[in-house]
Design an enzyme around this catalytic site. Structure first.
Site, PDB file in Angstrom:
ATOM      1  CG  ASP A  16      -0.776   7.044  53.947  1.00 38.37           C
ATOM      2  OD1 ASP A  16      -1.809   6.442  54.687  1.00 38.37           O
ATOM      3  OD2 ASP A  16      -1.023   7.207  52.756  1.00 38.37           O
ATOM      4  NE  ARG A  97       4.065  16.518  47.389  1.00 41.35           N
ATOM      5  CZ  ARG A  97       3.598  17.089  48.275  1.00 41.35           C
ATOM      6  NH1 ARG A  97       3.942  17.949  48.868  1.00 41.35           N
ATOM      7  NH2 ARG A  97       2.565  16.539  48.611  1.00 41.35           N
ATOM      8  CG  ASP A 126       2.713  14.220  45.491  1.00 43.72           C
ATOM      9  OD1 ASP A 126       2.815  15.232  44.676  1.00 43.72           O
ATOM     10  OD2 ASP A 126       2.090  14.632  46.390  1.00 43.72           O
ATOM     11  CB  SER A 178      -6.879  12.676  50.223  1.00 48.43           C
ATOM     12  OG  SER A 178      -5.597  12.959  49.985  1.00 48.43           O
TER      13      SER A 178
END
Length: 403
Positions: A16, A97, A126, A178
C-alpha cells in the site's frame, strides 16, 4: 485536491505505502518523505526499507527507533489502567498508533512539510487513530488518506500500478493474511478468519507455539514490579523494552497470549482477528496479582472502572485528550503502591500466577486465617451488618406498616 508542497508519509514498506509514494507525486505534484517507525515489528521488516522508499520515489526516508519509548511511555501507562478492550484484547495495535503519529508529526514539522499521509483504509480504526492524533498535535497540517480518494481497490490493482511505473516491489498476489506487528503483539486478519465458523489454521499464528505442542514441563518466571512497572525478569534488571522482549520469548515458547476474537471496530464494522501477546499477557497477570495484594476494595473497583474507560479511549484513538490524560494520571497514582514480586507459571498456553508478595500488601494471614486467631472479634460483625443493612431494614418496616 488542495495544494501540497511536501508531505510526510507513514511508511511501512508494504504494498500500500509503496504505491502511495508515486500516487502522491502524480496527484498532488509534491515532494514525498517516507517516515518509518521502528516499534519492534522485527528487523526483517526494516531491512532495505530506505532503499525501497527511495526507489518508489521518496526524496528521503527517516527511520525513528521508538521501541523503548513506546513500552515506557505508552504500554506501561496503559497497563497501569488495566485496559483490556471488550474483555480480551490487550490493545496491541492501538497502543502503537499514538507514538507513531506523534513521531510522524515531529518529523513533518522538522522538515517543513505542510501535509501528513497514512495508508489506512476507510474501513478500519487506524485512520481514526492517526488523524485524531494529527488533529491534537498539528491541526494546521493537511491530511491525505489515499484509500479514501484513489480508485485502486485491490491487491492486483496496486501491483499493476507499480508495474506500470517500473517500481520494484517484493509483494505478490499470494498474500492471504493482513498482519500488523510491534514489540507488544502481532495481529492476523483475513483469509480463513473472515468466516467465523472456520477454525484458525497454523498460518494464523506467527509468534507463539501451538499450546498442544508446547513443552510438557512448565516454566516458572519471576517478575519484579515497582510502582506498576516490570523492572526485572528472573532477578535481572531490565529496561521496559528489554523486559518485554524477554517475556515475549518465554511466553511464545509455551504458547501463551493467543486470542481469537470478533471485535467491534469504531467505524461500526465487526472484525475477526487472531492476536498474539505473549509477554504482555504475562505482564498483565503479574500486575493484577500485585494489585490484589495492595489495593483495597474501593481502590480496586475504581481501577477496574479506569481500565474499562481507558480501553475504549485507547482503542478509539483518543490518547491525546484531556480525559485520557486524566485517566492515566489516576492510574499512575493508584500504582504508587503496586510493587512486589510475582512468580508466573507458563504451561500449555496458560500464564498462571503461583506466588506473589509485596511489602505494601494489605493481606494479613492473622486476620484471614480460618484457624483460631486473637486479632478478630467475631461479635463486632453484628453491629457492622446491622448498620450496613439499615436502609433495607427501614424499607421493609415501612412496607409492613402499609399492609
Amino acid at each position: 485536491m488542495s495544494k501540497v508542497n511536501k508531505v510526510v508519509l507513514a511508511y511501512s514498506g508494504g504494498l500500500d505505502t509503496s504505491a502511495i509514494i508515486p500516487w502522491l507525486k502524480e496527484n498532488y505534484d509534491c515532494e514525498v518523505i517516507a517516515f518509518v517507525a521502528d516499534v519492534g515489528q522485527g528487523e526483517e521488516e526494516l531491512v532495505g526499507i530506505e532503499e525501497k522508499a527511495l526507489a518508489s520515489g521518496a526524496s528521503a526516508c527517516y527511520i525513528a527507533d521508538l521501541k523503548e519509548e513506546m513500552v515506557k511511555d505508552y504500554i506501561f501507562p496503559s497497563l497501569k489502567t488495566g485496559a483490556v478492550y471488550e474483555g480480551k484484547y490487550l490493545l496491541g495495535t492501538s497502543m502503537a498508533r499514538p507514538i507513531i503519529a506523534k513521531a510522524q508529526v515531529e518529523c513533518a514539522l522538522e522538515v517543513g512539510a505542510d501535509a501528513l499521509c497514512h495508508g489506512c483504509t476507510g474501513k478500519g480504526n487506524d485512520q481514526v487513530r492517526f488523524e485524531s492524533a494529527y488533529a491534537a498535535l498539528a491541526p494546521q497540517l493537511t491530511v491525505i488518506a489515499p484509500w479514501r480518494e484513489w480508485d485502486l481497490r485491490s491487491r492486483e490493482a496496486l501491483l499493476a500500478y507499480l508495474a506500470e511505473r517500473n517500481i520494484p516491489t517484493t509483494a505478490t498476489l499470494e498474500k492471504i493474511y493482513s498482519r500488523d506487528a510491534n514489540a507488544w503483539h502481532i495481529s492476523t486478519e483475513g483469509g480463513v478468519l473472515e468466516d467465523t465458523w472456520n477454525q484458525p489454521n497454523e498460518l494464523c499464528w506467527v509468534w507463539t507455539k501451538d499450546p498442544e505442542q508446547a513443552p510438557d514441563q512448565p516454566e516458572l518466571v519471576s517478575l519484579t514490579v515497582e510502582k506498576g512497572e516490570v523492572v526485572a525478569v528472573d532477578g535481572q534488571a531490565m529496561s521496559p523494552y528489554q523486559a518485554l522482549v524477554a517475556l515475549n520469548q518465554k511466553g511464545a515458547e509455551h504458547g501463551v497470549g493467543r486470542i481469537d476474537i470478533v471485535e467491534n471496530r469504531l467505524v461500526g464494522i465487526k472484525s475477526r482477528g487472531c492476536y498474539e501477546t505473549p509477554g504482555g499477557t504475562i505482564m498483565m497477570e503479574a500486575l493484577r496479582a500485585v494489585e490484589q495484594l495492595v489495593l483495597d476494595k474501593d481502590a480496586f473497583e475504581f481501577r477496574e472502572t479506569l481500565g474499562l474507560k481507558a480501553s475504549h479511549l485507547i482503542y478509539d484513538g483518543r490518547w491525546f485528550t484531556p480525559l485520557c490524560k486524566s485517566l492515566l494520571s489516576a492510574a499512575e497514582e493508584l500504582a504508587q503502591d503496586v510493587s512486589g514480586e510475582v512468580v508466573v507459571k507458563l504451561y500449555k498456553g496458560q500464564a498462571t500466577v503461583v506466588q506473589k508478595r509485596s511489602v505494601n500488601s494489605l493481606y494479613s494471614e492473622e486476620f484471614a486465617t480460618f484457624g483460631e486467631d486473637e486479632v478478630y472479634d467475631h461479635s463486632h460483625a453484628g453491629g457492622f451488618i446491622r448498620l450496613y443493612s439499615l436502609a433495607s431494614r427501614i424499607r421493609a418496616l415501612n412496607a409492613q406498616k402499609k399492609q
